[in-house]
Every structure is written in C-alpha cells, then in structure tokens.
Design an enzyme around this catalytic site. Sequence first.
Site, PDB file in Angstrom:
ATOM      1  N   ARG A  62       0.815  -1.220   0.000  1.00 58.55           N
ATOM      2  CA  ARG A  62       0.000   0.000   0.000  1.00 58.55           C
ATOM      3  C   ARG A  62       0.850   1.273   0.000  1.00 58.55           C
ATOM      4  NH1 ARG A  62      -5.587  -0.778   1.438  1.00 58.55           N
ATOM      5  NH2 ARG A  62      -6.090  -2.665   0.341  1.00 58.55           N
ATOM      6  N   ASP A  93      -6.408  -3.234  -7.794  1.00 56.79           N
ATOM      7  CA  ASP A  93      -7.033  -3.810  -6.609  1.00 56.79           C
ATOM      8  C   ASP A  93      -7.336  -5.278  -6.884  1.00 56.79           C
ATOM      9  OD1 ASP A  93      -8.277  -2.770  -3.874  1.00 56.79           O
ATOM     10  OD2 ASP A  93      -9.544  -4.372  -4.640  1.00 56.79           O
ATOM     11  N   ARG A 140      -6.416  11.556  -7.326  1.00 57.45           N
ATOM     12  CA  ARG A 140      -7.634  10.752  -7.186  1.00 57.45           C
ATOM     13  C   ARG A 140      -8.895  11.596  -6.987  1.00 57.45           C
ATOM     14  NH1 ARG A 140      -8.686   6.087  -4.999  1.00 57.45           N
ATOM     15  NH2 ARG A 140     -10.760   6.871  -5.373  1.00 57.45           N
ATOM     16  N   TYR A 174     -14.735 -12.110  -0.009  1.00 55.58           N
ATOM     17  CA  TYR A 174     -15.531 -10.933  -0.417  1.00 55.58           C
ATOM     18  C   TYR A 174     -16.786 -11.362  -1.171  1.00 55.58           C
ATOM     19  CZ  TYR A 174     -11.880  -7.721   1.080  1.00 55.58           C
ATOM     20  OH  TYR A 174     -10.996  -7.012   1.845  1.00 55.58           O
ATOM     21  N   ARG A 185      -3.279   6.373   0.072  1.00 53.45           N
ATOM     22  CA  ARG A 185      -3.744   7.582   0.753  1.00 53.45           C
ATOM     23  C   ARG A 185      -2.763   8.242   1.701  1.00 53.45           C
ATOM     24  NH1 ARG A 185      -9.264   5.066   2.626  1.00 53.45           N
ATOM     25  NH2 ARG A 185      -7.785   3.365   2.775  1.00 53.45           N
TER      26      ARG A 185
HETATM   27  O1  CP3 Z   1       0.335   0.314  -3.060  1.00 47.12           O
HETATM   28  C1  CP3 Z   1      -0.231  -0.780  -3.243  1.00 47.12           C
HETATM   29  O2  CP3 Z   1      -0.170  -1.736  -2.422  1.00 47.12           O
HETATM   30  C2  CP3 Z   1      -0.918  -1.035  -4.579  1.00 47.12           C
HETATM   31  C3  CP3 Z   1      -2.305  -0.919  -4.601  1.00 47.12           C
HETATM   32  C4  CP3 Z   1      -3.251  -1.897  -3.926  1.00 47.12           C
HETATM   33  C5  CP3 Z   1      -4.572  -1.495  -3.619  1.00 47.12           C
HETATM   34  N1  CP3 Z   1      -5.265  -2.592  -3.191  1.00 47.12           N
HETATM   35  C6  CP3 Z   1      -5.092  -0.139  -3.812  1.00 47.12           C
HETATM   36  C7  CP3 Z   1      -6.230   0.293  -2.971  1.00 47.12           C
HETATM   37  C8  CP3 Z   1      -3.140  -3.240  -3.599  1.00 47.12           C
HETATM   38  C9  CP3 Z   1      -1.930  -4.158  -3.696  1.00 47.12           C
HETATM   39  C10 CP3 Z   1      -4.419  -3.668  -3.144  1.00 47.12           C
HETATM   40  C11 CP3 Z   1      -4.730  -5.057  -2.780  1.00 47.12           C
HETATM   41  C12 CP3 Z   1      -5.903  -5.320  -1.939  1.00 47.12           C
HETATM   42  N2  CP3 Z   1      -7.169  -4.808  -2.060  1.00 47.12           N
HETATM   43  C13 CP3 Z   1      -5.927  -6.256  -0.883  1.00 47.12           C
HETATM   44  C14 CP3 Z   1      -4.746  -7.086  -0.472  1.00 47.12           C
HETATM   45  C15 CP3 Z   1      -3.783  -6.268   0.316  1.00 47.12           C
HETATM   46  C16 CP3 Z   1      -4.195  -6.013   1.737  1.00 47.12           C
HETATM   47  O3  CP3 Z   1      -4.263  -4.845   2.103  1.00 47.12           O
HETATM   48  O4  CP3 Z   1      -4.383  -6.988   2.481  1.00 47.12           O
HETATM   49  C17 CP3 Z   1      -7.202  -6.264  -0.339  1.00 47.12           C
HETATM   50  C18 CP3 Z   1      -7.680  -7.107   0.818  1.00 47.12           C
HETATM   51  C19 CP3 Z   1      -7.996  -5.358  -1.100  1.00 47.12           C
HETATM   52  C20 CP3 Z   1      -9.427  -5.027  -0.930  1.00 47.12           C
HETATM   53  C21 CP3 Z   1      -9.541  -3.602  -0.560  1.00 47.12           C
HETATM   54  N3  CP3 Z   1      -9.531  -2.564  -1.464  1.00 47.12           N
HETATM   55  C22 CP3 Z   1      -9.606  -3.018   0.750  1.00 47.12           C
HETATM   56  C23 CP3 Z   1      -9.652  -3.795   2.052  1.00 47.12           C
HETATM   57  C24 CP3 Z   1      -9.622  -1.629   0.582  1.00 47.12           C
HETATM   58  C25 CP3 Z   1      -9.552  -0.566   1.673  1.00 47.12           C
HETATM   59  C26 CP3 Z   1     -10.862   0.100   1.969  1.00 47.12           C
HETATM   60  C27 CP3 Z   1     -10.606   1.505   2.508  1.00 47.12           C
HETATM   61  O5  CP3 Z   1     -10.987   2.443   1.792  1.00 47.12           O
HETATM   62  O6  CP3 Z   1     -10.001   1.627   3.562  1.00 47.12           O
HETATM   63  C28 CP3 Z   1      -9.584  -1.362  -0.806  1.00 47.12           C
HETATM   64  C29 CP3 Z   1      -9.543  -0.053  -1.466  1.00 47.12           C
HETATM   65  C30 CP3 Z   1      -8.200   0.358  -1.934  1.00 47.12           C
HETATM   66  N4  CP3 Z   1      -7.367  -0.421  -2.674  1.00 47.12           N
HETATM   67  C31 CP3 Z   1      -7.589   1.621  -1.730  1.00 47.12           C
HETATM   68  C32 CP3 Z   1      -6.362   1.587  -2.389  1.00 47.12           C
HETATM   69  C33 CP3 Z   1      -5.359   2.697  -2.522  1.00 47.12           C
HETATM   70  C34 CP3 Z   1      -8.203   2.790  -0.969  1.00 47.12           C
HETATM   71  C35 CP3 Z   1      -9.289   3.407  -1.808  1.00 47.12           C
HETATM   72  C36 CP3 Z   1      -9.032   4.852  -2.167  1.00 47.12           C
HETATM   73  O7  CP3 Z   1      -7.901   5.362  -2.127  1.00 47.12           O
HETATM   74  O8  CP3 Z   1     -10.027   5.480  -2.537  1.00 47.12           O
END
Ligand code: CP3
Length: 358
Positions: free
Chosen positions: A42, A91, A55, A166, A46
């Site tokens: 991550r 994602d 974004r 999910y 953010r």
């Molecule tokens: O920098 C990185 O790691 C690359 C980008 C990345 C994202 N999601 C972007 C994202 C990666 C590798 C993921 C994988 C992902 N997505 C996982 C596995 C990694 C982990 O954290 O365990 C999982 C479980 C997801 C599902 C998911 N998507 C979640 C739990 C969330 C967070 C919800 C929240 O808003 O707190 C997301 C959304 C997400 N994916 C964001 C980002 C940057 C945040 C949304 C935003 O910025 O608007």
Amino acid sequence: MASMTQSRSATSIGSPDGSDEPALLRAARRQPARTPPVWFMRQAGRSLPEYRKVREGVPMLEACRRPDLVTEITLQPVRRHGVDAAILFSDIVVPLRAVGVDLDIVAGVGPVIAEPVRQLADLDRIPRLDPGQVDYVGDAVTTLVGELHGTPLIGFAGAPFTLASYLVEGGPSRDHARTKALMHGDPALWSALLDRLADVALTFLKVQIDAGAQAVQLFDSWAGALSAADYAAHVLPHSAKVLAGLADLGVPRFHFGVGTGELLPLMARAGADVVGVDWRVPLDEASARIGPGCAVQGNLDPALLLADWPVVEREVRRVIADGRSAPGHVFNLGHGVLPNTDPDMLTRVVELVHSAAD
Ligand code: CP3
C-alpha cells in the site's frame, strides 16, 4: 492466452549493492545482500498527498482502469521514497469487475458485492477472465516498465480464498462466518468457486507478467482466519494452482497473508519463492518455520510508523537483524501502510534500511 513470457535482463538501478540484477530479485532468489531491498505494501495510496490530489473526483475502480492514472500513482512512491520496487496500482477485485461481477469499492469500507455467491447457480456470474478484458492493465504495466528504468514492478492478484471471502460475504468481514460455513457445508461448491477464482487470478497475473512485471505477489490477506487443517484441505490446492501456473515464467512469486503464523510452512508449500510475514512472528522464527527454500518478506508493524523516530529506528534495525538468519530478506511492513502515516517516515525508513549494513 497471451504470448509466452520471456526472461528479461534488468539494469543496475534499484540495486544498492551495485550488481546487475535488482536487489529485490536477488533477495527473492536467496542471494546474499549487504542490506535488504525495501518496498511497502500500500505504498501507492492515501498516505501520499500527491495520490489524494490525482484521485480527486475519480472513483477507485475508474482510476484502476485508466493507464495514465495507474502509471502516475504507481510511480509516486518510487519517486518520493526511493523504494526498491514499484507495486502496480490496482485492486484485487479489478479482475472480478472485469468479468462482470457487480461490485464497487466503497471508500473507508472496501469491496462491496451486489449479489453475493451463495449457491451453484451464482457461479455463472463469475466466468473465466479473457486477457482482453484487462488490456488496460497490460497497457499500464508496459508503460510503467519503460518509466521505471530498471526498478522492478511487482504485479499482484488476490488469492482464491481472499477473493471468495468478499464474494461470499458480500463485503469485508470480521469473522468470515458465511465463507467458512460454505467451505464446510457445501465443499463441492466451495471447490468449484475457488477453482474458478484460481483461474481468474492466474490469468490476471499472466497478463501482468507478459506485459513486463518482474515479480508477483499473491495476496491471501484473510487466510489467517483459518486453521492450518482447513487451509491445507480447502485453500492450499487452489493457491497452489495459481502459483504452479507461474512456475516456468521466471518471475519470483511472493505469497502473503495476515495472521498466518500457523500457516507459514503451508503457504511456502503452495509454491512461493518469498513468504510474506506479518508483525506477529519475528522473521528468524518465521524463517525457521518456513525452511531454507524460501526468502521472507516483512515485517515491521505498520502501526509503529505512527510512533516517534527512535522507536521506528530501533524496530527497523531489529527487523533487519531478525531477517539476517533467513536465506533472503525483503524489508516490508507486516501489512499495508496506514492512511494516516507521515510519508516522511516512510522515506526515512527506506534510507535507514539502505544504510543499515553491519
Ligand atoms: O500500493 C499498493 O499496495 C498497490 C495498490 C493496492 C490497492 N489494493 C489499492 C487500494 C493493492 C496491492 C491492493 C490489494 C488489496 N485490495 C488487498 C490485499 C492487500 C491487503 O491490504 O491486504 C485487499 C484485501 C484489497 C481489498 C480492498 N480494497 C480493501 C480492504 C480496501 C480498503 C478500503 C478503505 O478504503 O479503507 C480497498 C480499497 C483500496 N485499494 C484503496 C487503495 C489505494 C483505498 C481506496 C481509495 O484510495 O479510494
């Protein structure tokens, strides 16, 4: 399926010890290193003001479909922190959306599925992924590899269990109760669902590798909810299908989950080159559990980045020291960067990891 992946050479950029191969790939292949390579799960997200800026007004899934934004957001943490790898901005639910699953990523919540998977007929809503359905991902990867000048790009996919959680729950879940009930209550449906998700993940990863990703990470973030027996019987064979499908492509395979202390040897056995470890098990102990055939990745507690620098410095040095007994160590957090992390703290951690040869 898309064309066969070729092995590719890399430049020395991103390699702190000056060898030809990037430090990330050397560590993943268990070659000795003076200091571990470092990147953060991550890292693109953010915690960065420049991320929040690009974004603005763009929904998450739309951002993932736009190669210009994917490229910019993926590069942001590399420019700012000097990390040893980029991770593709995308994602785990992107390929599910691409095959037509009705879902959204809700800010502050995560993926939300309109019609959860509960019976055999629901499987029809998860067809196979055609590489052409995620051509925008391949396009972004190709552009990125050109702009990264040798810093490796890590592609990724969600592992079958975490994707299934999910899909079955309909969204994020604390106890994964419906998922476990389905696993035990309808093993045939469970197995068919995970097999389908393994195909989706494998195709999604191959698209990224074909376009030039030099490593891949299979995120089984929520596998730690399972007992070792359930993981071995109901999950491992499907993750193994994904990882075995990549075995001949010449890219290291990272395999990560949270709370997986009891599962580490099984996650290695699934076919990983590098096993990701959260902060609950020290890396020397984790490596002993995993065995000599895999490198380890981790495992600074992301919450500690909110503490003062002396605490962070002490813990970073401890993680590096613990990692020395592993046959290869990639420095990372035990899970993703928390959104309220000060980005300067991440930059300082990278500098410390790169200078911490003893
Ligand atoms: O920098 C990185 O790691 C690359 C980008 C990345 C994202 N999601 C972007 C994202 C990666 C590798 C993921 C994988 C992902 N997505 C996982 C596995 C990694 C982990 O954290 O365990 C999982 C479980 C997801 C599902 C998911 N998507 C979640 C739990 C969330 C967070 C919800 C929240 O808003 O707190 C997301 C959304 C997400 N994916 C964001 C980002 C940057 C945040 C949304 C935003 O910025 O608007």
